[in-house]
Design an enzyme around this catalytic site. Structure first.
Site, PDB file in Angstrom:
ATOM      1  N   ASN A  20       0.934  -1.156   0.130  1.00 13.55           N
ATOM      2  CA  ASN A  20       0.281  -0.033  -0.180  1.00 13.55           C
ATOM      3  C   ASN A  20       0.788   1.614   0.084  1.00 13.55           C
ATOM      4  O   ASN A  20       0.503   2.789  -0.525  1.00 13.55           O
ATOM      5  CB  ASN A  20      -1.083  -0.060   1.112  1.00 13.55           C
ATOM      6  CG  ASN A  20      -1.995  -1.158   1.232  1.00 13.55           C
ATOM      7  OD1 ASN A  20      -2.333  -1.372   0.285  1.00 13.55           O
ATOM      8  ND2 ASN A  20      -2.862  -1.060   2.228  1.00 13.55           N
ATOM      9  N   LYS A  75     -10.226  -1.002  11.558  1.00 15.32           N
ATOM     10  CA  LYS A  75     -11.816  -0.529  11.073  1.00 15.32           C
ATOM     11  C   LYS A  75     -13.435  -1.276  11.010  1.00 15.32           C
ATOM     12  O   LYS A  75     -14.442  -0.663  10.801  1.00 15.32           O
ATOM     13  CB  LYS A  75     -12.181   0.672   9.544  1.00 15.32           C
ATOM     14  CG  LYS A  75     -10.690   1.692   9.707  1.00 15.32           C
ATOM     15  CD  LYS A  75     -10.605   2.537   8.779  1.00 15.32           C
ATOM     16  CE  LYS A  75      -9.761   3.478   9.001  1.00 15.32           C
ATOM     17  NZ  LYS A  75      -7.968   2.701   8.847  1.00 15.32           N
ATOM     18  N   LYS A  85     -18.806   5.132  15.158  1.00 13.74           N
ATOM     19  CA  LYS A  85     -19.205   4.496  16.101  1.00 13.74           C
ATOM     20  C   LYS A  85     -18.948   4.326  17.412  1.00 13.74           C
ATOM     21  O   LYS A  85     -18.879   3.147  18.144  1.00 13.74           O
ATOM     22  CB  LYS A  85     -18.109   3.102  14.571  1.00 13.74           C
ATOM     23  CG  LYS A  85     -19.505   2.760  13.788  1.00 13.74           C
ATOM     24  CD  LYS A  85     -18.162   1.116  12.829  1.00 13.74           C
ATOM     25  CE  LYS A  85     -19.662   1.377  11.944  1.00 13.74           C
ATOM     26  NZ  LYS A  85     -19.201   2.271  10.972  1.00 13.74           N
ATOM     27  N   SER A 116     -14.007   4.305   0.627  1.00 14.49           N
ATOM     28  CA  SER A 116     -13.092   3.670   1.070  1.00 14.49           C
ATOM     29  C   SER A 116     -12.901   2.318   1.537  1.00 14.49           C
ATOM     30  O   SER A 116     -13.613   1.333   1.288  1.00 14.49           O
ATOM     31  CB  SER A 116     -13.094   4.364   2.427  1.00 14.49           C
ATOM     32  OG  SER A 116     -14.391   4.060   2.956  1.00 14.49           O
ATOM     33  N   ARG A 167     -24.965  -7.888  11.334  1.00 15.96           N
ATOM     34  CA  ARG A 167     -24.313  -9.048  11.900  1.00 15.96           C
ATOM     35  C   ARG A 167     -23.225  -8.641  12.913  1.00 15.96           C
ATOM     36  O   ARG A 167     -24.022  -7.437  13.936  1.00 15.96           O
ATOM     37  CB  ARG A 167     -22.954  -8.185  11.409  1.00 15.96           C
ATOM     38  CG  ARG A 167     -22.791  -8.797   9.281  1.00 15.96           C
ATOM     39  CD  ARG A 167     -22.288  -7.993   8.356  1.00 15.96           C
ATOM     40  NE  ARG A 167     -22.119  -6.913   8.550  1.00 15.96           N
ATOM     41  CZ  ARG A 167     -21.054  -6.070   7.935  1.00 15.96           C
ATOM     42  NH1 ARG A 167     -20.363  -6.576   6.391  1.00 15.96           N
ATOM     43  NH2 ARG A 167     -21.205  -4.591   7.927  1.00 15.96           N
TER      44      ARG A 167
END
Length: 372
Positions: A75, A124, A166, A207, A296
């Site tokens: 990355n 994340k 969150k 993202s 979930r």
């Protein structure tokens, strides 16, 4: 698609801005990037979707040096090649390193002595962190503390941590660890001369963790598009506007506050799915079916940006507000972090929520769904 009547080539490209259902946020970067110009800037998680865009916009401000830090060599190599081509006059430094390695962070900060730090490195994915709570703690909590403490010791001027909605009344391990990370930042702001601040926003379209790439793949495969629940809602931003507002918040920070980004009204995930299908040139429930798979573990139907106690205060930018951070006892925070550290690989989701409840007595844990 199977019959050869439709192919991926027939699908129209979807513009992410068309999914927002509002006008994209615009800021004047030239007015807000003065604190980056001719300064040394470090970005953690520089190879990720948010971190990479942070690097692009920081490089445009012509810093004295831009340090790219990430544990993924692939990355970071990708964004390094891009920045070399687009900003050949900006000195770049590459650091393949893990924020969980405290000694490495200390050494790296002593070496570069960055004046501004954007901390984007984090785990994340909500469902994955339900399965790996110890990894969430190691990266999101202790990794954040390692980077923040190293920044404070070397005299960094501004430290901005990217948080999430969150973290508000969290129902997931990921959210709970990001809330703990916010508290760590608040603690470090009391102890050091560095300005420590956090910026909280919702889902970022496009993202790595967004539903958009998943929906694109499902649509190109002919469906079905899977949505967890018909009433599931989320706040959305594009990557560039999220990063612009993070940079803006860094310019306004006094220290210890949590900036909250106004993202308009929340959007139903099923409506987002239907919009993507239509924008691709197809008809939902005719060309592409939508299936509901169930919530979930760790997920909520609706995310919040503020707790009832935090409130919000307007800033000079109409899309940015500051939250009053919850006051916590430093001793309690240290004790709970020590307990989590001692548990190591045996750290469970319940341990994380228990620690957060001890630090913030008014914290309300949502009913959790056991994994497996």
């Amino acid at each position: 698609i199977i019959d050869g009547q439709v192919s991926v080539n027939h699908l129209r490209p979807v513009q992410l801005e068309d999914l927002l259902r509002r006008e994209p946020v615009r800021v004047n970067l030239e007015e807000i990037t003065g604190y980056l110009h001719q300064h040394t800037v470090l970005v953690t998680g520089a190879g990720g979707s948010i971190g990479a865009e942070m690097c692009r916009q920081a490089a445009a401000a012509k810093p004295e040096k831009l340090i790219l830090l990430d544990h993924s060599e692939n990355n970071i190599h990708r964004i390094w090649l891009e920045l070399k081509d687009k900003f050949p006059c900006v000195p770049l430094a590459l650091e393949i390193a893990d924020v969980r390695d405290r000694a490495r962070m200390e050494n790296l900060f002593e070496k570069h002595r960055p004046e501004t730090v954007f901390h984007a490195a984090a785990h994340k994915h909500v469902p994955l962190m339900e399965l790996q709570p110890y990894e969430a703690v190691r990266t999101n909590v202790f990794g954040t503390r390692n980077v923040a403490q190293a920044a404070g010791r070397c005299g960094t001027k501004v430290f901005v941590m990217i948080s999430t909605d969150k973290a508000v009344n969290p129902s997931s391990v990921m959210g709970a660890t990001k809330r703990l990370a916010e508290l760590v930042i608040e603690q470090e702001n009391r102890a050091e001369n560095t300005i420590f601040t956090a910026v909280r926003f919702g889902n970022v379209l496009g993202s790595n963790g967004s539903v958009v790439p998943v929906f694109k793949r499902q649509i190109s495969n002919g469906g079905p598009v899977t949505v967890t629940h018909p009433e599931m809602k989320r706040y959305f931003m594009t990557i560039p506007e999220a990063v612009q507002l993070v940079i803006q918040a860094g310019a306004m920070a006094w220290g210890g506050e949590v900036f909250v980004l106004d993202m308009g009204e929340p959007v139903k995930i099923v409506d987002l799915a239907r919009d993507m299908i239509r924008l691709s040139g197809l008809e939902p429930d005719k060309d592409i079916q939508i299936e509901f798979t169930g919530i979930r573990p760790g997920e909520k139907l609706f995310e919040e940006l503020l707790t009832a106690e935090e409130g919000s205060t307007a800033t000079e930018h109409k899309r940015i507000f500051t939250a009053r951070p919850a006051l916590v006892e430093v001793t309690a925070l240290e004790e709970e972090l020590l307990n989590l550290s001692r548990k190591g690989l045996h750290c469970t989701a319940e341990d994380i929520f228990s620690a957060l409840g001890t630090i913030i007595p008014r914290f309300r844990s949502y009913r959790r769904v056991d994994v497996g």
